[in-house]
Design a protein around this motif. Structure first.
Motif, PDB file in Angstrom:
ATOM      1  N   SER A  40       0.833  -1.220   0.000  1.00 56.26           N
ATOM      2  CA  SER A  40       0.000   0.000   0.000  1.00 56.26           C
ATOM      3  C   SER A  40       0.858   1.257   0.000  1.00 56.26           C
ATOM      4  O   SER A  40       0.505   2.252   0.641  1.00 56.26           O
ATOM      5  CB  SER A  40      -0.919   0.051   1.224  1.00 56.26           C
ATOM      6  N   GLY A  41       1.986   1.201  -0.682  1.00 50.03           N
ATOM      7  CA  GLY A  41       2.815   2.402  -0.816  1.00 50.03           C
ATOM      8  C   GLY A  41       3.711   2.705   0.371  1.00 50.03           C
ATOM      9  O   GLY A  41       4.445   3.682   0.347  1.00 50.03           O
ATOM     10  N   ILE A  73      -9.076   1.205  10.723  1.00 48.71           N
ATOM     11  CA  ILE A  73     -10.071   1.973   9.962  1.00 48.71           C
ATOM     12  C   ILE A  73      -9.669   2.098   8.496  1.00 48.71           C
ATOM     13  O   ILE A  73     -10.454   1.811   7.594  1.00 48.71           O
ATOM     14  CB  ILE A  73     -10.272   3.363  10.607  1.00 48.71           C
ATOM     15  N   THR A  74      -8.429   2.502   8.256  1.00 48.52           N
ATOM     16  CA  THR A  74      -7.971   2.657   6.864  1.00 48.52           C
ATOM     17  C   THR A  74      -7.944   1.299   6.168  1.00 48.52           C
ATOM     18  O   THR A  74      -8.407   1.156   5.026  1.00 48.52           O
ATOM     19  CB  THR A  74      -6.575   3.321   6.814  1.00 48.52           C
ATOM     20  N   HIS A  75      -7.416   0.277   6.859  1.00 50.44           N
ATOM     21  CA  HIS A  75      -7.343  -1.062   6.268  1.00 50.44           C
ATOM     22  C   HIS A  75      -8.730  -1.576   5.873  1.00 50.44           C
ATOM     23  O   HIS A  75      -8.912  -2.101   4.769  1.00 50.44           O
ATOM     24  CB  HIS A  75      -6.691  -2.029   7.263  1.00 50.44           C
ATOM     25  N   ARG A  77     -11.418   0.151   5.272  1.00 51.54           N
ATOM     26  CA  ARG A  77     -11.959   0.950   4.175  1.00 51.54           C
ATOM     27  C   ARG A  77     -11.319   0.534   2.843  1.00 51.54           C
ATOM     28  O   ARG A  77     -12.003   0.452   1.819  1.00 51.54           O
ATOM     29  CB  ARG A  77     -11.728   2.436   4.441  1.00 51.54           C
ATOM     30  N   LEU A  78     -10.022   0.222   2.880  1.00 55.96           N
ATOM     31  CA  LEU A  78      -9.363  -0.269   1.662  1.00 55.96           C
ATOM     32  C   LEU A  78     -10.020  -1.559   1.190  1.00 55.96           C
ATOM     33  O   LEU A  78     -10.182  -1.777  -0.010  1.00 55.96           O
ATOM     34  CB  LEU A  78      -7.865  -0.504   1.910  1.00 55.96           C
ATOM     35  N   LEU A  81     -13.271  -0.750  -0.442  1.00 56.54           N
ATOM     36  CA  LEU A  81     -13.050  -0.138  -1.762  1.00 56.54           C
ATOM     37  C   LEU A  81     -12.569  -1.170  -2.783  1.00 56.54           C
ATOM     38  O   LEU A  81     -12.296  -0.836  -3.923  1.00 56.54           O
ATOM     39  CB  LEU A  81     -12.025   0.999  -1.654  1.00 56.54           C
ATOM     40  N   CYS A  83      -9.777  -2.862  -2.747  1.00 57.33           N
ATOM     41  CA  CYS A  83      -8.327  -2.904  -2.926  1.00 57.33           C
ATOM     42  C   CYS A  83      -7.734  -3.545  -1.678  1.00 57.33           C
ATOM     43  O   CYS A  83      -7.322  -2.882  -0.753  1.00 57.33           O
ATOM     44  CB  CYS A  83      -7.826  -1.482  -3.130  1.00 57.33           C
ATOM     45  N   ARG A  94       0.351   2.243  10.889  1.00 57.92           N
ATOM     46  CA  ARG A  94       0.546   2.853   9.575  1.00 57.92           C
ATOM     47  C   ARG A  94       1.354   4.150   9.696  1.00 57.92           C
ATOM     48  O   ARG A  94       2.161   4.460   8.818  1.00 57.92           O
ATOM     49  CB  ARG A  94      -0.800   3.121   8.893  1.00 57.92           C
TER      50      ARG A  94
ATOM     51  N   ARG B  94      -7.735   8.508   4.058  1.00 59.11           N
ATOM     52  CA  ARG B  94      -6.420   7.992   3.680  1.00 59.11           C
ATOM     53  C   ARG B  94      -6.550   6.749   2.806  1.00 59.11           C
ATOM     54  O   ARG B  94      -5.755   6.533   1.887  1.00 59.11           O
ATOM     55  CB  ARG B  94      -5.569   7.689   4.921  1.00 59.11           C
ATOM     56  N   ALA B  95      -7.568   5.936   3.089  1.00 64.24           N
ATOM     57  CA  ALA B  95      -7.782   4.738   2.256  1.00 64.24           C
ATOM     58  C   ALA B  95      -8.072   5.150   0.811  1.00 64.24           C
ATOM     59  O   ALA B  95      -7.522   4.565  -0.134  1.00 64.24           O
ATOM     60  CB  ALA B  95      -8.916   3.895   2.815  1.00 64.24           C
ATOM     61  N   ILE B  98      -4.704   6.205  -0.607  1.00 67.15           N
ATOM     62  CA  ILE B  98      -3.804   5.065  -0.831  1.00 67.15           C
ATOM     63  C   ILE B  98      -4.243   4.321  -2.087  1.00 67.15           C
ATOM     64  O   ILE B  98      -3.433   4.008  -2.962  1.00 67.15           O
ATOM     65  CB  ILE B  98      -3.808   4.111   0.386  1.00 67.15           C
ATOM     66  N   GLN B  99      -5.544   4.038  -2.178  1.00 68.94           N
ATOM     67  CA  GLN B  99      -6.018   3.296  -3.349  1.00 68.94           C
ATOM     68  C   GLN B  99      -5.791   4.098  -4.628  1.00 68.94           C
ATOM     69  O   GLN B  99      -5.335   3.547  -5.632  1.00 68.94           O
ATOM     70  CB  GLN B  99      -7.509   2.956  -3.206  1.00 68.94           C
ATOM     71  N   GLN B 102      -2.207   3.939  -5.788  1.00 68.61           N
ATOM     72  CA  GLN B 102      -1.840   2.655  -6.390  1.00 68.61           C
ATOM     73  C   GLN B 102      -2.484   2.467  -7.762  1.00 68.61           C
ATOM     74  O   GLN B 102      -1.836   1.997  -8.697  1.00 68.61           O
ATOM     75  CB  GLN B 102      -2.230   1.528  -5.449  1.00 68.61           C
TER      76      GLN B 102
END
Lengths: 301, 301
Positions: A40-41, A73-75, A77-78, A81, A83, A94, B94-95, B98-99, B102
């Motif tokens: 994830s960058g 939270i970010t994970h 949401r990814l 989405l 991804c 993070r 942030r998600a 990040i997405q 990428q």
């Protein structure tokens, strides 16, 4: 000064005990970086972060990965989405990884970790084994796999036939730390993918020969206490036992610590190692961690 | 099809009204990308994200930036670690970033945004104005500043003497969207740093001349409704008034909408624009947003 060679699970457990009985300022920890990679960058230096979190009392010691009580939270949401993030990176964790990635670009990994350790109030010196990108590939019965794909996506299930890893240069201070230490402790980490990468750095084996080295076996009976060490040893035709582990360290080891359950191996091990210490090596509470650390320190002083 | 040219605050307010009275499938939104930049290793496309969040009902419409109710766990930890993040990026937000970062590497920005809009259940087409990196520099009384440094670090306080921005190519579909629309709506966004960058794309002004264009003035009296538009207009020697805004659009505009408070400017504006509509343009609730959207749509049909 005491130097510890560390991977990401067994040795951090020992570090929790060591830092209670040794002045943290007198500890240097050299950490494996073999499986480091971008996700994830951000740069994920899993073993280094586990050591940072262990030494700052932030470690999630249920999984020996990430920060205790972290949110995702970010994970999550990814994932929503579409991804997926292969590693579950927590929100506090993070921040560590974002900062490390940015510091690395400016200063290299070792300096980045030094700054982060200071930010986290850690008094011990933590040195990633190398500033260079390394690469590990597992040759398995289902094909060649990246380390994290094997470990997470395939849950360490495939049979491992061979392991290949790239050769990297040691970070500044790695060899000197060993040379300037009264003793080196090799924690009960995976001997193949955590300790061997450190041992294979130029100058490390030679420096260890001139230093008092005590190692703790990560194998009890014929299985690893945690993780896929036994699978990796089999792949390289190394006997999956404390004897197999000792054979990897025999050219420099001074004291080899095995578990009570392996007492029957003591005689065989005495053919390989000068001194064999038999004790409880299962570190399932702080008392056990401190006891093992004390036994190690007593053998050094 | 209706195409909307958008920045990050005034036009999203209008979009909240428009999407209630127009089928979202009939809307294409072309969004400014001039101030896009990397922060903490992720690509921040602020106006695009504001439009994504507006169209998916996630927008924090107190700040017109980020996600309503978002947390800032990673951001706050980065501050604790001493590595300040200039933009306050929330955990959900942030998600998205990040997405996008990428996806961009694989497909470019426009395709990345298309995928994200679909992930967020958005039926309108959202096109970032360009796939290319652009650059904006503000020449101020305290020296040359990056856009976000001016806006956030210096709170838009310095006097702006000049504005420089790089020329970029339009993303696929930008010019065609305008050509194939019954009408183009230019929302009440900053005419200098949000709308002008879109207008300066090759083929855009020409396409607008052949399309019915209705624009809403972001200036009432002699000040901008939100943001530093008036400062930027002054820097470029443009009269800070709805008349000044109209002068920027005069070669293609068909209907110019000004606020009731500017009714005294109607006669002067009629020298520049065919049709001038006077109404309430202050969108401080959904009713006002829908009313303004309805007045715009009525003038088109």
């Amino acid at each position: 000064m005491i130097t510890v060679l560390s991977g990401g699970t067994g040795t951090p457990k020992l570090l929790q005990g060591l830092k209670e009985i040794v002045n943290p300022k007198d500890l240097t920890i050299i950490v494996n970086t073999l499986e480091n990679d971008y996700f994830s960058g951000v740069y994920v230096s899993a073993d280094v972060d586990t050591v940072l979190y262990t030494m700052s009392d932030m470690i999630n010691d249920e999984f020996w990965y990430g920060v205790k009580g972290d949110t995702f939270i970010t994970h999550e949401r990814l994932c929503e989405l579409g991804c997926q993030e292969l590693l579950r990176i927590g929100d506090i964790d993070r921040a560590t990884k974002i900062q490390k990635t940015q510091l690395m670009k400016k200063y290299g990994l070792a300096k980045a970790v030094e700054i982060q350790a200071e930010n986290m109030g850690i008094e011990s010196k933590i040195i990633p084994m190398s500033n260079e990108e390394s690469d590990i590939k597992l040759i398995t019965d289902i094909g060649e796999l990246e380390f994290h794909d094997f470990l997470i996506k395939h849950q360490s299930r495939p049979e491992v036939l061979d392991i290949k890893f790239s050769s990297v240069a040691p970070a500044d201070g790695v060899v000197d730390a060993i040379k300037n230490s009264e003793a080196v402790i090799i924690g009960p980490s995976n001997p193949i993918t955590s300790i061997s990468p450190i041992l294979s750095l130029e100058g490390v084996r030679e420096a260890l020969k001139d230093t008092y080295v005590v190692a703790v076996s990560p194998i009890i009976g014929s299985d690893s206490v945690s993780g896929p060490a036994s699978k990796f040893m089999k792949a390289l035709d190394i006997e999956v036992s404390s004897v197999g582990v000792a054979s990897l360290y025999e050219d420099f080891i001074d004291n080899f610590i095995i578990d009570d359950k392996d007492v029957d191996k003591k005689q065989q091990l005495n053919q390989i190692v000068n001194k064999v210490t038999v004790t409880n090596t299962i570190m399932n509470n702080l008392g056990a961690k401190k006891n093992l650390a004390q036994i190690i320190m007593d053998s050094i002083l």
